[in-house]
Design a protein around this motif. Sequence first.
Motif, PDB file in Angstrom:
ATOM      1  N   ASP A  34       0.884  -0.971   0.134  1.00  0.00           N
ATOM      2  CA  ASP A  34       0.021   0.005   0.000  1.00  0.00           C
ATOM      3  C   ASP A  34       0.984   1.107  -0.006  1.00  0.00           C
ATOM      4  O   ASP A  34       0.470   2.397  -0.364  1.00  0.00           O
ATOM      5  N   TYR A  35       2.050   1.308   0.533  1.00  0.00           N
ATOM      6  CA  TYR A  35       2.943   2.451   0.614  1.00  0.00           C
ATOM      7  C   TYR A  35       3.811   2.596  -0.659  1.00  0.00           C
ATOM      8  O   TYR A  35       4.429   3.650  -0.696  1.00  0.00           O
ATOM      9  N   GLN A  36       3.808   1.526  -1.444  1.00  0.00           N
ATOM     10  CA  GLN A  36       4.867   1.559  -2.563  1.00  0.00           C
ATOM     11  C   GLN A  36       4.706   2.620  -3.606  1.00  0.00           C
ATOM     12  O   GLN A  36       3.606   2.875  -3.446  1.00  0.00           O
ATOM     13  N   GLY A  37       5.544   3.426  -3.835  1.00  0.00           N
ATOM     14  CA  GLY A  37       5.580   4.660  -4.819  1.00  0.00           C
ATOM     15  C   GLY A  37       5.261   5.750  -4.182  1.00  0.00           C
ATOM     16  O   GLY A  37       5.200   6.861  -4.707  1.00  0.00           O
ATOM     17  N   GLN A  38       4.841   5.671  -2.603  1.00  0.00           N
ATOM     18  CA  GLN A  38       4.301   6.885  -2.003  1.00  0.00           C
ATOM     19  C   GLN A  38       5.294   7.092  -0.806  1.00  0.00           C
ATOM     20  O   GLN A  38       5.284   8.345  -0.692  1.00  0.00           O
ATOM     21  N   HIS A  39       5.651   6.208  -0.287  1.00  0.00           N
ATOM     22  CA  HIS A  39       6.208   6.278   1.196  1.00  0.00           C
ATOM     23  C   HIS A  39       7.481   5.578   1.366  1.00  0.00           C
ATOM     24  O   HIS A  39       7.211   4.431   0.735  1.00  0.00           O
ATOM     25  N   HIS A  40       8.595   5.769   1.943  1.00  0.00           N
ATOM     26  CA  HIS A  40       9.411   5.148   2.450  1.00  0.00           C
ATOM     27  C   HIS A  40       8.680   4.215   3.755  1.00  0.00           C
ATOM     28  O   HIS A  40       7.924   4.844   4.530  1.00  0.00           O
ATOM     29  N   VAL A  41       9.412   3.114   3.991  1.00  0.00           N
ATOM     30  CA  VAL A  41       8.872   2.402   5.383  1.00  0.00           C
ATOM     31  C   VAL A  41       9.876   2.009   6.360  1.00  0.00           C
ATOM     32  O   VAL A  41      10.807   1.361   5.750  1.00  0.00           O
ATOM     33  N   VAL A  42       9.693   2.220   7.516  1.00  0.00           N
ATOM     34  CA  VAL A  42      10.702   1.765   8.604  1.00  0.00           C
ATOM     35  C   VAL A  42       9.853   0.781   9.124  1.00  0.00           C
ATOM     36  O   VAL A  42       8.876   1.191   9.772  1.00  0.00           O
ATOM     37  N   LEU A  43      10.422  -0.815   8.907  1.00  0.00           N
ATOM     38  CA  LEU A  43       9.576  -1.779   9.338  1.00  0.00           C
ATOM     39  C   LEU A  43      10.634  -2.495  10.403  1.00  0.00           C
ATOM     40  O   LEU A  43      11.602  -2.852  10.289  1.00  0.00           O
ATOM     41  N   TYR A  44       9.827  -2.359  11.831  1.00  0.00           N
ATOM     42  CA  TYR A  44      10.892  -2.729  12.895  1.00  0.00           C
ATOM     43  C   TYR A  44      10.116  -4.137  13.464  1.00  0.00           C
ATOM     44  O   TYR A  44       8.959  -3.766  13.858  1.00  0.00           O
ATOM     45  N   PHE A  45      10.746  -4.942  13.825  1.00  0.00           N
ATOM     46  CA  PHE A  45      10.087  -5.995  14.600  1.00  0.00           C
ATOM     47  C   PHE A  45      10.753  -6.055  16.112  1.00  0.00           C
ATOM     48  O   PHE A  45      11.876  -5.887  16.288  1.00  0.00           O
ATOM     49  N   PHE A  46       9.790  -6.390  17.070  1.00  0.00           N
ATOM     50  CA  PHE A  46       9.940  -6.367  18.445  1.00  0.00           C
ATOM     51  C   PHE A  46       9.645  -7.413  19.273  1.00  0.00           C
ATOM     52  O   PHE A  46       8.838  -7.838  18.766  1.00  0.00           O
ATOM     53  N   SER A  47      10.069  -7.702  20.512  1.00  0.00           N
ATOM     54  CA  SER A  47      10.076  -8.799  20.945  1.00  0.00           C
ATOM     55  C   SER A  47       8.219  -8.934  21.502  1.00  0.00           C
ATOM     56  O   SER A  47       7.568  -9.807  21.175  1.00  0.00           O
ATOM     57  N   ARG A  48       7.981  -7.813  22.206  1.00  0.00           N
ATOM     58  CA  ARG A  48       6.697  -7.976  22.720  1.00  0.00           C
ATOM     59  C   ARG A  48       6.344  -6.724  23.419  1.00  0.00           C
ATOM     60  O   ARG A  48       7.245  -5.822  23.933  1.00  0.00           O
TER      61      ARG A  48
END
Length: 155
Positions: free
Chosen positions: A25-39
């Motif tokens: 949904d963000y492609q072509g419009q926004h950069h994305v910071v995708l972060y994974f965290f434990s809980r």
Amino acid sequence: MLKNGEIAPDFALHDARMQLIRLSDYQGQHHVVLYFFSRDHSPGGITEAVEFSDRAETFKSLGTVVLGVSLDDCLSHEAFQDEHGIEFGLLSDAEGEVSRLYHVLRETAAVGMVKYAIERSTFVIDRQGVIRHAFYHVLPKGHAAEILSLVKQLG
């Protein structure tokens, strides 16, 4: 492990408000910071989320969306956001499918039982869906500032 220059695997997960969020949904419009965290509610999870949230407006001004992912369910994410004033989306990967795609799900054995946990990791994905920076084994304190400086370089 995913590497810089690879196409980020697409996914669809529900956020704390039960909205279905797709990376594409963000492609072509926004950069994305995708972060994974434990809980949610863990000391490291709080530190990292608050530091990203404190910079949410700056990320937004740079055309960047921040998304946090854990194995917690949507209700837990909603309570966590409300309790700590988190200003970006938290996504529920309760089955671990997206965590597996990004190679951040680790199996641990404790007291004869197998458990799964997320290895704290962050991906900076550009508007074309390409991973520009992939970080595994992340320490939460100061990480958001480091990521913000990298996003500023994306233009």
